[in-house]
Design a protein around this motif. Structure first.
Motif, PDB file in Angstrom:
ATOM      1  N   ILE A 199       0.858  -1.187   0.000  1.00 61.42           N
ATOM      2  CA  ILE A 199       0.000   0.000   0.000  1.00 61.42           C
ATOM      3  C   ILE A 199       0.892   1.235   0.000  1.00 61.42           C
ATOM      4  O   ILE A 199       1.656   1.464   0.942  1.00 61.42           O
TER       5      ILE A 199
ATOM      6  N   CYS B 285       2.163   4.940   0.454  1.00 56.34           N
ATOM      7  CA  CYS B 285       1.887   5.994   1.431  1.00 56.34           C
ATOM      8  C   CYS B 285       2.359   7.344   0.895  1.00 56.34           C
ATOM      9  O   CYS B 285       3.366   7.424   0.193  1.00 56.34           O
TER      10      CYS B 285
ATOM     11  N   PRO C  56      -3.622   5.510  10.154  1.00 59.87           N
ATOM     12  CA  PRO C  56      -2.799   4.682   9.258  1.00 59.87           C
ATOM     13  C   PRO C  56      -2.734   3.211   9.646  1.00 59.87           C
ATOM     14  O   PRO C  56      -2.676   2.352   8.756  1.00 59.87           O
TER      15      PRO C  56
ATOM     16  N   ALA D 264      -4.358   0.961   6.754  1.00 60.58           N
ATOM     17  CA  ALA D 264      -3.482   0.139   5.909  1.00 60.58           C
ATOM     18  C   ALA D 264      -4.074  -1.255   5.742  1.00 60.58           C
ATOM     19  O   ALA D 264      -4.055  -1.835   4.647  1.00 60.58           O
TER      20      ALA D 264
ATOM     21  N   LEU E 264      -2.446   5.481   0.869  1.00 68.24           N
ATOM     22  CA  LEU E 264      -2.617   5.588   2.327  1.00 68.24           C
ATOM     23  C   LEU E 264      -2.069   6.932   2.773  1.00 68.24           C
ATOM     24  O   LEU E 264      -0.926   7.280   2.462  1.00 68.24           O
TER      25      LEU E 264
ATOM     26  N   TYR F 237      -0.368   8.908   5.468  1.00 69.43           N
ATOM     27  CA  TYR F 237       0.408   8.572   6.660  1.00 69.43           C
ATOM     28  C   TYR F 237       0.577   9.804   7.543  1.00 69.43           C
ATOM     29  O   TYR F 237       0.957  10.879   7.071  1.00 69.43           O
TER      30      TYR F 237
ATOM     31  N   ALA G  23       3.541   0.777   3.235  1.00 72.03           N
ATOM     32  CA  ALA G  23       3.110   0.389   4.580  1.00 72.03           C
ATOM     33  C   ALA G  23       3.376  -1.094   4.800  1.00 72.03           C
ATOM     34  O   ALA G  23       3.019  -1.920   3.959  1.00 72.03           O
TER      35      ALA G  23
ATOM     36  N   VAL H 211       2.334  -4.119   6.762  1.00 76.89           N
ATOM     37  CA  VAL H 211       1.257  -4.645   7.600  1.00 76.89           C
ATOM     38  C   VAL H 211       1.752  -5.930   8.256  1.00 76.89           C
ATOM     39  O   VAL H 211       2.019  -6.923   7.584  1.00 76.89           O
TER      40      VAL H 211
END
Length: 360
Positions: free
Chosen positions: A135, A137, A301, A305, A317, A319, A338, A340
């Motif tokens: 994703i 940012c 965030p 995310a 995303l 941030y 990002a 995760v």
């Protein structure tokens, strides 16, 4: 699998977390994060967490009280977030589910989803049937003028961000353009630049300014006029070549539907707190997909995310590290992506020592 887990208790705390650097916007300066921390405790001992950002300290106490007052409506209920969302929506139909009520309902919804994921020992992404994806940012730039905006954009890119978004809405469009060009000079041709007017223009002013900004290669222009002036945003969208971005101030799926029907936004950017928590986001993602609209996030965030990983038309995303000081594991961003983690839940976990320092 704890199929009979039920809501046993709702705990609520308020904190005020100072920002490392005050964030300037066309509407004023944000110098601290007034936050409400909600814990939903189940009868199996599992605890789910959620976080609200109330924008102003004046909203902390009434919002916290609303959450506490909702506890008797869900105590003893099976831990079924979508089912409880429907029950609470019916309870508040006459009062409405926007504003502070909507925030309180979202706090409970997000905490219940976190608890449900933890009970099943699953990351929220997997509980929702998704998988971890990269994703992108972008980093935030405040209402900082030419030099300050250029420096902030350069810092964000030096940290790996491939996109930056600046607050604009200066006295003249020439100043807006100068800020964008200063940022472009600082970050180079390959970095995405977005701008946010924070609703400060009339539709006519927005159209006039966008005729100039259309030549600057912006990814989007966010909320040039009032968030709920869908007809006004539609006028701007028809006249501008640059995509219009809206969504952070839509309260629930009905606002989003009305905006889409009006043609008010070329892109969408729901806020997980205002759209209705995880349950509301899932509906928003489905509506966006049905209308072929790309979805970005507004704030939050950590949980955003994960939700973007489950969003078919995920875009960017947003941030911000505003509440990192009270989180045990803030979201990591590596090379602008990002990361995760695979831990159970939604990614929200308290640093209790820090919470105690900032508790109201």
């Amino acid at each position: 699998m704890h199929r009979d887990s039920a809501v046993q208790e709702v705990r609520v705390r308020s904190v005020r977390v100072p920002m490392t650097e005050p964030h300037k916007t066309a509407g004023g300066i944000v110098a601290e994060s007034p936050l409400i921390l909600t814990d939903v405790v189940t009868d199996s001992g599992t605890i789910g967490h959620s976080l609200l950002f109330t924008y102003t300290p004046a909203a902390l106490k009434p919002t916290a009280e609303l959450i506490r007052n909702i506890e008797p409506l869900i105590k003893g209920e099976p831990l079924a977030p979508a089912e409880i969302e429907q029950k609470l929506t019916k309870k508040f139909r006459l009062l409405g589910t926007q504003g502070l009520v909507g925030m309180a309902l979202a706090a409970i919804d997000m905490a219940m989803w976190d608890a449900l994921a933890r009970i099943h020992d699953l990351p929220l992404v997997r509980l929702l049937g998704g998988s971890v994806k990269p994703i992108r940012c972008y980093g935030p730039v405040g209402f900082d003028g030419e030099e300050g905006s250029a420096r902030a954009a350069e810092r964000a890119v030096s940290r790996g961000f491939r996109g930056v978004k600046a607050k604009i809405g200066y006295a003249t469009v020439k100043e807006d353009v100068n800020v964008v060009r200063a940022m472009r000079k600082a970050v180079g041709p390959d970095v995405a630049i977005m701008v946010d007017y924070n609703q400060c223009l009339t539709p006519a002013e927005a159209i006039a300014r966008l005729r100039v900004l259309d030549d600057e290669g912006l990814v989007w222009v966010e909320e040039p006029t009032l968030a709920h002036d869908y007809a006004g945003h539609a006028r701007v969208s028809r006249e501008a070549r640059t995509p219009i971005q809206c969504g952070e101030n839509w309260w629930g799926i009905l606002d989003m539907r009305h905006a889409i029907e009006a043609g008010a936004s070329d892109l969408v950017m729901p806020d997980v707190m205002k759209i209705g928590g995880v349950t509301g986001w899932l509906r928003a993602a489905t509506l966006a997909q049905a209308n072929n609209l790309q979805v970005s996030s507004h704030l939050w965030p950590e949980i955003s995310a994960r939700l973007l990983c489950c969003t078919p038309t995920a875009h960017w995303l947003e941030y911000a590290d505003w509440w990192n000081p009270i989180l045990a594991e803030p979201l990591r961003v590596v090379d602008g992506i990002a990361i995760v983690e695979d831990a159970p839940g939604s990614g929200v976990e308290w640093d209790e020592a820090a919470v105690q320092r900032f508790v109201v």
